[in-house]
Design an enzyme around this catalytic site. Sequence first.
Site, PDB file in Angstrom:
ATOM      1  N   ARG A  40       0.817  -1.211   0.000  1.00  0.00           N
ATOM      2  CA  ARG A  40       0.000   0.000   0.000  1.00  0.00           C
ATOM      3  C   ARG A  40       0.855   1.268   0.000  1.00  0.00           C
ATOM      4  NH1 ARG A  40      -5.046  -1.866   3.938  1.00  0.00           N
ATOM      5  NH2 ARG A  40      -6.416  -2.399   2.203  1.00  0.00           N
ATOM      6  N   LYS A 208     -13.196 -11.025   7.813  1.00  0.00           N
ATOM      7  CA  LYS A 208     -14.247 -10.038   8.092  1.00  0.00           C
ATOM      8  C   LYS A 208     -15.582 -10.581   7.606  1.00  0.00           C
ATOM      9  CE  LYS A 208     -11.212  -6.078   7.657  1.00  0.00           C
ATOM     10  NZ  LYS A 208     -10.757  -5.186   6.577  1.00  0.00           N
ATOM     11  N   GLY A 362      -6.408  -5.835   1.514  1.00  0.00           N
ATOM     12  CA  GLY A 362      -5.076  -5.638   2.063  1.00  0.00           C
ATOM     13  C   GLY A 362      -4.367  -6.954   2.318  1.00  0.00           C
ATOM     14  N   GLY A 386     -12.754  -4.075   1.069  1.00  0.00           N
ATOM     15  CA  GLY A 386     -14.138  -3.644   1.267  1.00  0.00           C
ATOM     16  C   GLY A 386     -14.585  -2.693   0.170  1.00  0.00           C
TER      17      GLY A 386
HETATM   18  P1  ADP Z   1      -8.631  -8.728   3.133  1.00  0.00           P
HETATM   19  O1  ADP Z   1      -7.737  -7.813   3.938  1.00  0.00           O
HETATM   20  O2  ADP Z   1      -7.916  -9.320   1.955  1.00  0.00           O
HETATM   21  O3  ADP Z   1      -9.938  -8.087   2.768  1.00  0.00           O
HETATM   22  P2  ADP Z   1      -9.605  -9.984   5.548  1.00  0.00           P
HETATM   23  O4  ADP Z   1      -9.066  -8.836   6.311  1.00  0.00           O
HETATM   24  O5  ADP Z   1     -11.070 -10.167   5.508  1.00  0.00           O
HETATM   25  O6  ADP Z   1      -9.006  -9.991   4.051  1.00  0.00           O
HETATM   26  O7  ADP Z   1      -9.053 -11.353   6.148  1.00  0.00           O
HETATM   27  C1  ADP Z   1      -7.687 -11.668   6.206  1.00  0.00           C
HETATM   28  C2  ADP Z   1      -7.389 -12.553   7.378  1.00  0.00           C
HETATM   29  O8  ADP Z   1      -8.252 -13.674   7.393  1.00  0.00           O
HETATM   30  C3  ADP Z   1      -5.989 -13.098   7.372  1.00  0.00           C
HETATM   31  O9  ADP Z   1      -5.234 -12.431   8.367  1.00  0.00           O
HETATM   32  C4  ADP Z   1      -6.179 -14.589   7.675  1.00  0.00           C
HETATM   33  O10 ADP Z   1      -5.287 -15.061   8.679  1.00  0.00           O
HETATM   34  C5  ADP Z   1      -7.612 -14.668   8.162  1.00  0.00           C
HETATM   35  N1  ADP Z   1      -8.224 -15.983   7.958  1.00  0.00           N
HETATM   36  C6  ADP Z   1      -8.350 -16.661   6.820  1.00  0.00           C
HETATM   37  N2  ADP Z   1      -8.880 -17.882   7.044  1.00  0.00           N
HETATM   38  C7  ADP Z   1      -9.106 -17.987   8.369  1.00  0.00           C
HETATM   39  C8  ADP Z   1      -9.598 -19.018   9.225  1.00  0.00           C
HETATM   40  N3  ADP Z   1      -9.980 -20.186   8.745  1.00  0.00           N
HETATM   41  N4  ADP Z   1      -9.652 -18.761  10.545  1.00  0.00           N
HETATM   42  C9  ADP Z   1      -9.247 -17.563  11.029  1.00  0.00           C
HETATM   43  N5  ADP Z   1      -8.768 -16.559  10.288  1.00  0.00           N
HETATM   44  C10 ADP Z   1      -8.686 -16.773   8.973  1.00  0.00           C
HETATM   45 MG    MG Z   2      -7.753  -7.263   6.006  1.00  0.00          MG
END
Ligand code: ADP
Ligand code: MG
Length: 405
Positions: A40, A208, A362, A386
Amino acid sequence: MAVKTLKDLLDEGVEGRHVLVRSDFNVPLDENRNITDKGRIIASLPTLRALSEAGAKVIVMAHLGRPKGEVNEKFSLAPVAEALSEELGQYVALAGDVVGEDAHERANGLTDGDILLLENVRFDPRETSKDEAERGEFADQLASLAADNGAFVSDGFGVVHRVQTSVYDIAKRLPHYAGELVEKELAVLEKVAKNPESPYVVVLGGSKVSDKLGVIEALAAKADSIIIGGGMCYTFLKALGHDVQKSLLQEEMVDTCGDLVKRFGDKIVLPVDLVAASEFAKDAQKKIVDLDSIPEGWMSLDIGPESVTRFAEVLSGAKTIFWNGPMGVFEFPAFSDGTRGIAQAIIDATANNGAFSVVGGGDSAASVRVLGLDEDGFSHISTGGGASLEFLEGKELPGVAVLED
Ligand code: ADP
Ligand code: MG
């Protein structure tokens, strides 16, 4: 787009003018506050460099993590200021506060081409307040840093879906422009939102859950397949009657997920096996299991190999792919295979099937680099999770709409 851009601002001339820029520096940090992925920061350089080179006095606003409206050293932008200085090859000073005495003194002391970073805007509770008057007061104070003839450049794509002071209210107080990153992101995502070539496959994961469950309905109408893994999938698996043990679960959404499966069952693709872990730790005991066999008291931290194969099959035929959310806890190497497998399948579909592929989020974007995958294998890596999801849903992004007038 009836939005003025950075180019318009540069054409008007910025020499000697204070320009407030909202950037997205919400980077992942390790336990010693080292930045684990600078994506970023790097994405924000073109706008900052252009303004500095044109002689603007640049004041950057950004947030890091969730300090919940309190000053907390743990969420200081100090590591960002350091990394930014290094990447720009130009010293970036960090103010000791957001709109306090130090910020004002430093803003007044800027010379043409200087770049100043304000402390974490979320140290101030008004940044994310639901009360427009509170945000307005904070926006007035931020705008006052820009003196007369100031301007605002919105370049934090990862936050344009938020109605927050440094994203939204500030734009109502200064002449406003979309930065290069925001402009570029919108152009790419528009391509996916307006006319996605079929088959259009959306891959959702991450943690999330509540944020993202809402988008499934909107995307189900547009996509041909929705692949669900990561922290999101357990609420679906529970709705289908599986015992997910201690896996991430959004209990109050189980019925909603059950309903989504009933309505869009032909499109929704769920895991068929999982990687179970004895605890949430990088050295946890692990076991590949089928959907009903997570050992008692364990949790699933990744999708299993059979799921990767099935998901990859769906992806191999895709012409448009949007991926948001890791398939598992990729930060723990033992639980990164699912995310790596899906990322590789998307890279393969891009190369072999000519798919237009976009990664958003992210952590998703960070996972590509942290796992050593080829960033250039995707058509576009978006800095916003998001924000990109809301855009693809067809929602208006408040931080973009506010730039329109
Ligand atoms: P992004 O930032 O790409 O939008 P999120 O913030 O929603 O994605 O989620 C990212 C996080 O989700 C990562 O830190 C990862 O460790 C966690 N994650 C993925 N699968 C699982 C799981 N099965 N249990 C707990 N956390 C998880
Ligand atoms: Mg995230």
